[in-house]
Scaffold this motif. Structure first.
Motif, PDB file in Angstrom:
ATOM      1  N   THR A  41      20.443  24.954 -16.811  1.00 46.18           N
ATOM      2  CA  THR A  41      20.428  23.514 -16.595  1.00 46.18           C
ATOM      3  C   THR A  41      20.589  23.199 -15.127  1.00 46.18           C
ATOM      4  N   SER A  42      19.736  22.358 -14.625  1.00 47.84           N
ATOM      5  CA  SER A  42      19.893  21.918 -13.250  1.00 47.84           C
ATOM      6  C   SER A  42      20.766  20.699 -13.210  1.00 47.84           C
ATOM      7  N   LEU A 104      12.084  20.876 -12.886  1.00 45.40           N
ATOM      8  CA  LEU A 104      12.101  22.001 -11.965  1.00 45.40           C
ATOM      9  C   LEU A 104      11.656  21.608 -10.569  1.00 45.40           C
ATOM     10  N   ALA A 105      10.750  20.664 -10.486  1.00 47.47           N
ATOM     11  CA  ALA A 105      10.261  20.267  -9.164  1.00 47.47           C
ATOM     12  C   ALA A 105      10.639  18.827  -8.926  1.00 47.47           C
ATOM     13  N   SER A 106      11.914  18.589  -8.717  1.00 52.27           N
ATOM     14  CA  SER A 106      12.401  17.220  -8.649  1.00 52.27           C
ATOM     15  C   SER A 106      11.907  16.468  -7.433  1.00 52.27           C
ATOM     16  N   SER A 107      11.510  17.166  -6.426  1.00 49.02           N
ATOM     17  CA  SER A 107      11.068  16.467  -5.224  1.00 49.02           C
ATOM     18  C   SER A 107       9.578  16.184  -5.247  1.00 49.02           C
ATOM     19  N   ASP A 156      13.207  34.726 -16.734  1.00 49.49           N
ATOM     20  CA  ASP A 156      14.284  33.758 -16.962  1.00 49.49           C
ATOM     21  C   ASP A 156      15.278  33.771 -15.805  1.00 49.49           C
ATOM     22  N   ALA A 157      15.708  34.986 -15.443  1.00 48.65           N
ATOM     23  CA  ALA A 157      16.705  35.097 -14.378  1.00 48.65           C
ATOM     24  C   ALA A 157      16.159  34.574 -13.055  1.00 48.65           C
ATOM     25  N   GLU A 158      14.898  34.859 -12.787  1.00 49.81           N
ATOM     26  CA  GLU A 158      14.304  34.413 -11.527  1.00 49.81           C
ATOM     27  C   GLU A 158      14.230  32.888 -11.474  1.00 49.81           C
ATOM     28  N   MET A 159      13.805  32.275 -12.589  1.00 49.27           N
ATOM     29  CA  MET A 159      13.740  30.810 -12.603  1.00 49.27           C
ATOM     30  C   MET A 159      15.136  30.200 -12.556  1.00 49.27           C
ATOM     31  N   GLY A 160      16.072  30.867 -13.212  1.00 51.24           N
ATOM     32  CA  GLY A 160      17.444  30.375 -13.125  1.00 51.24           C
ATOM     33  C   GLY A 160      17.939  30.365 -11.694  1.00 51.24           C
ATOM     34  N   ASN A 164      18.926  26.953  -9.673  1.00 54.37           N
ATOM     35  CA  ASN A 164      20.292  26.830  -9.182  1.00 54.37           C
ATOM     36  C   ASN A 164      20.401  27.066  -7.684  1.00 54.37           C
ATOM     37  N   SER A 165      19.256  27.003  -6.995  1.00 55.37           N
ATOM     38  CA  SER A 165      19.224  27.051  -5.522  1.00 55.37           C
ATOM     39  C   SER A 165      19.766  28.355  -4.966  1.00 55.37           C
ATOM     40  N   ARG A 166      19.472  29.460  -5.669  1.00 56.83           N
ATOM     41  CA  ARG A 166      19.886  30.750  -5.127  1.00 56.83           C
ATOM     42  C   ARG A 166      18.731  31.435  -4.401  1.00 56.83           C
TER      43      ARG A 166
END
Length: 593
Positions: A41-42, A104-107, A156-160, A164-166
C-alpha cells in the motif's frame, strides 16, 4: 495490564463509530496489489490533490473525516505475505476512474496509450532501464512453474520497493515507465504459468491471479485495453474452483460495479448486492480485504443515496464480521458498518444520555452530596431497561465495549447499582460467547472479580525499582502508601500525581507515594522520569503485550485503565482502588492513624 484498556471516560468509546480515520474512501485504486500473495500500500501523500479529489468526490463529507478511530487500526492487512491472501479493490479500477491515494504513478494523472505486451511465446526483450539505481528483472523462456512463481514474487518485491520509494532518486515519469515494464513482464510470466503443461492446479491458479493483478495495475495506469480485458478475465474466473482466484475475480467485479454506480448506471446498486452475496456465499473464512471492499461498497451506496442498499451491506458486514474471533477485526467491522449512518435518536445514543446524567450527578470531593435529584432520575432499573432496548438488535464489539466502559465508570463514581446491573448483562448475554464479544465481556468481568479479591490482601512485591535502587514495601510500614499505576507510553497516567504529592506533603510522616511502572521491556523509564523532572520511586513490573496476561501486577489488581491508584494502609494491605482521578484526601484521612 489486561488485553485492552478503558479510557478515562471509557463509556464514550462507542462514539468512534462515527469516525472513519483509517477507513478512507479507497476509491478503486488505493492499494497496489503486487503479485499472487503480496499486497503493498502506498501512502496517501503519494497522490496529487487533483487525483485524490477526483477519485474520492465524497471525501469532504463527515463520514470520511479522520478521528479517534485511527487509534483502532490494529490489523496490519497491508503487510500480509500469504500466498492465498485476497487482493484489495485496487484490482477493480478501469481507466475511467481517476487515481486515488495509492496509484502507482501519482504524479502522472493523464492516461497513456495502451501498453504493448510482448508475445508470451518469445523471450522478453528488456526495456531500457530508466535509472541505474533499479535492479533489473529478467524473464527468460523455458522456465519451470517454480521459476515463474519465483519471478512473480521478485516482481512483487520490486514494485513494492518502487511504491515505497526505495528505488532511489527517480523522477515521476521514470518511476511510471519502470512500473509499466515490471507489470508487463509480470503479466507475461503469469500467463506462462497459467498455461504451463507441468504446472499444478494451484500454480495455474496463481498464474491466473497474477494476470488479474497485472491487468489491474495496467488499468489503473490508464491502459484502456487492459481495463476491458480485466472485466472479461474476472468474469471467466468468478466461479473458479480455486477459492483465492474466485475471490480475486469477485472483488474485481465488485469494484467495477462500484465504478458503474459512480457513472450512473441504473442497475449498478443491485449488481453490487448480488456480487457481495456471491462473494460471501462460502463457508471459508473471509479476510480483512473483503471487509474493506464491503465498506467501500456501503460508502458508495450511501454517497449516491441508495440508503436501503447501504443498510443491507451494513447488515452483511455485521453478520459476517461482528462475531470474529479477533477482537480487532470485530472492532474494525463495527466501525466500518456504522460509518456514514446517523447515530441520532438511536437506542445507544439514548443510553449514553442516561450515562451522562448519572456521571454528572455523581458526588465529588468538593460536593459530597452531588446532584441528588438528577441521580434519582437515573435508577438502576431505568438503566437496565435502556440497556435491554439497545440489545434488541444484535450487538457488535463496540456496543459490548461501551457496556464494559460504562460499568467501570459507574464503579468509579460510586454507582454500584448501575455497575452491578451492567455486569449482570455482560455475564448473562455475552460471557459464554466464543468470539470477540465474549472475550471483551470476560475480560471486564474477570477484572472486576480481581479488583474485589485484592481488597484486604497484603501487597509486598518482589520487583526491582525503575532506577535500580533498593525498594521494599516494608520500608513504608506505618504509612499509607498511594500507588499510582503508570506507563511512559501513557503520560496522562501520571495526571493524578500532583494530588498524591500534595497529600503526601500535608502528611509527611503518615503518607508515601510509590509508583508501579507498567512499561514494556527495554523502555528507558528512568530517563523518562528525568526528562519530565519527576521524583517518584517506583516498582518496575514489565508488560509483555504478547502474553495472555500482559502484566501480572495489573492483572492481580484488575487494572484495565490508567488512571489507577491503589491505596495501601499502614499494615501493608490493599484497602482501596481508585480510577476516577478525583482528590483522594478524604480517603487517605480515613486511613491515617
Amino acid at each position: 495490564m489486561l488485553n485492552y484498556q478503558f479510557p478515562r471516560v471509557a463509556a464514550s468509546c462507542w462514539r468512534t463509530q462515527i469516525f472513519r480515520g483509517w477507513i478512507l474512501s479507497l476509491g478503486l485504486v488505493t492499494v497496489g496489489v503486487t503479485g499472487c500473495g503480496s499486497t503493498t500500500t502506498s501512502s496517501p501523500e503519494e497522490a496529487s490533490p487533483e487525483e485524490s479529489s477526483r477519485a474520492n468526490p465524497g471525501a469532504s463529507h463527515p463520514g470520511s473525516a479522520s478521528g479517534p478511530a485511527a487509534s483502532h487500526q490494529l490489523v496490519d492487512e497491508q503487510n500480509s505475505s500469504s500466498s492465498d491472501s485476497l487482493p484489495s479493490p485496487a484490482m477493480a479500477n478501469p481507466p475511467a476512474a481517476s487515481s486515488s491515494s495509492g496509484e502507482l504513478a501519482s504524479s502522472s494523472a493523464s492516461a497513456t496509450d495502451s501498453v504493448q505486451r510482448p508475445d508470451s511465446a518469445e523471450p522478453i526483450e528488456q526495456l531500457p532501464s530508466p535509472t541505474a539505481l533499479i535492479p533489473r528483472l529478467e524473464l527468460k523462456s523455458g522456465w519451470s512453474p517454480s521459476q515463474l512463481e519465483d519471478f512473480l514474487g521478485d516482481a512483487d518485491a520490486e514494485m513494492g520497493g518502487l511504491i515505497n520509494s526505495r528505488s532511489g532518486a527517480m523522477d515521476p515519469q521514470a518511476l511510471r515507465t519502470e512500473v509499466e515494464r515490471i507489470v508487463t513482464l509480470k503479466r507475461v510470466a503469469a500467463e506462462r504459468l497459467s498455461e504451463h503443461p507441468d504446472a499444478t492446479e494451484r500454480e495455474q491458479a496463481n498464474g491466473h491471479r497474477g494476470v488479474l493483478q497485472s491487468l489491474s495495475h495496467l488499468a489503473s495506469m490508464g491502459d484502456v485495453k487492459a481495463a476491458t480485458e480485466l472485466q472479461a478475465v474476472a468474469e471467466e474466473s468468478r466461479h473458479s474452483s480455486n477459492p483465492a482466484l474466485r475471490a480475486d475475480s469477485q472483488l474485481v467485479l465488485i469494484g467495477l460495479a462500484i465504478e458503474s454506480l459512480r457513472h450512473g448506471k441504473a442497475d449498478a446498486a443491485q449488481r453490487i448486492l448480488s456480487l457481495l452475496d456471491e462473494l460471501l456465499d462460502t463457508d471459508e473464512q473471509v479476510d480483512v480485504a473483503t471487509l474493506m471492499v464491503l465498506g467501500q461498497a456501503k460508502d458508495a451506496l450511501l454517497q449516491y443515496e441508495y440508503q436501503d442498499e447501504a443498510e443491507q451491506v451494513r447488515d452483511l458486514i455485521l453478520e459476517r464480521f461482528s462475531g470474529a474471533q479477533d477482537a480487532e477485526v470485530a472492532r474494525m467491522a463495527a466501525l466500518i458498518a456504522a460509518s456514514g449512518f446517523s447515530q441520532a435518536d438511536t437506542a445507544l445514543e439514548r443510553l449514553d444520555q442516561l450515562r451522562q446524567q448519572w456521571v454528572t450527578a455523581a458526588p465529588e470531593a468538593s460536593d459530597p452530596e452531588g446532584d441528588q435529584d438528577a441521580a434519582e432520575r437515573v435508577t438502576a432499573a431505568a438503566w437496565r431497561a435502556a440497556v435491554d432496548e439497545v440489545l434488541t438488535t444484535p450487538a457488535d464489539v463496540l456496543t459490548v465495549e461501551f457496556l464494559c466502559g460504562a460499568s467501570l465508570e459507574a464503579e468509579a463514581v460510586g454507582r454500584e447499582d448501575i455497575a452491578a446491573a451492567t455486569y449482570e448483562v455482560l455475564q448473562k448475554d455475552f460471557s459464554q460467547r466464543q468470539d470477540a464479544l465474549g472475550q471483551v465481556a470476560r475480560t471486564a468481568l474477570r477484572a472486576r472479580e480481581n479488583r474485589e479479591a485484592v481488597i484486604g490482601q497484603d501487597f509486598d512485591p518482589d520487583l526491582p525499582s525503575v532506577d535500580g535502587r533498593p525498594l521494599k514495601m516494608e520500608d513504608y510500614r506505618g504509612k499509607v502508601v498511594l500507588m499510582p499505576f503508570w506507563s511512559s507510553a501513557f503520560p496522562t497516567s501520571l495526571a493524578v500525581l500532583p494530588n498524591l504529592q500534595e497529600i503526601q506533603a500535608a502528611n509527611p510522616d503518615s503518607v508515601a507515594v510509590v509508583g508501579m511502572n507498567l512499561d514494556v521491556a527495554g523502555t528507558d523509564v528512568a530517563g523518562f522520569l528525568q526528562r519530565e523532572n519527576l521524583s517518584l520511586p517506583s516498582f518496575r513490573s514489565e508488560s509483555d503485550p504478547g502474553a495472555d496476561i500482559v502484566n501480572e501486577v495489573a492483572y492481580r489488581f484488575g487494572a484495565v485503565t490508567l488512571l489507577f491508584v491503589a491505596v495501601i494502609d499502614a499494615e501493608g494491605q490493599v484497602v482501596h482502588l481508585d480510577f476516577s482521578g478525583e482528590d483522594l484526601t478524604s480517603e487517605v484521612q480515613k486511613r491515617i492513624r
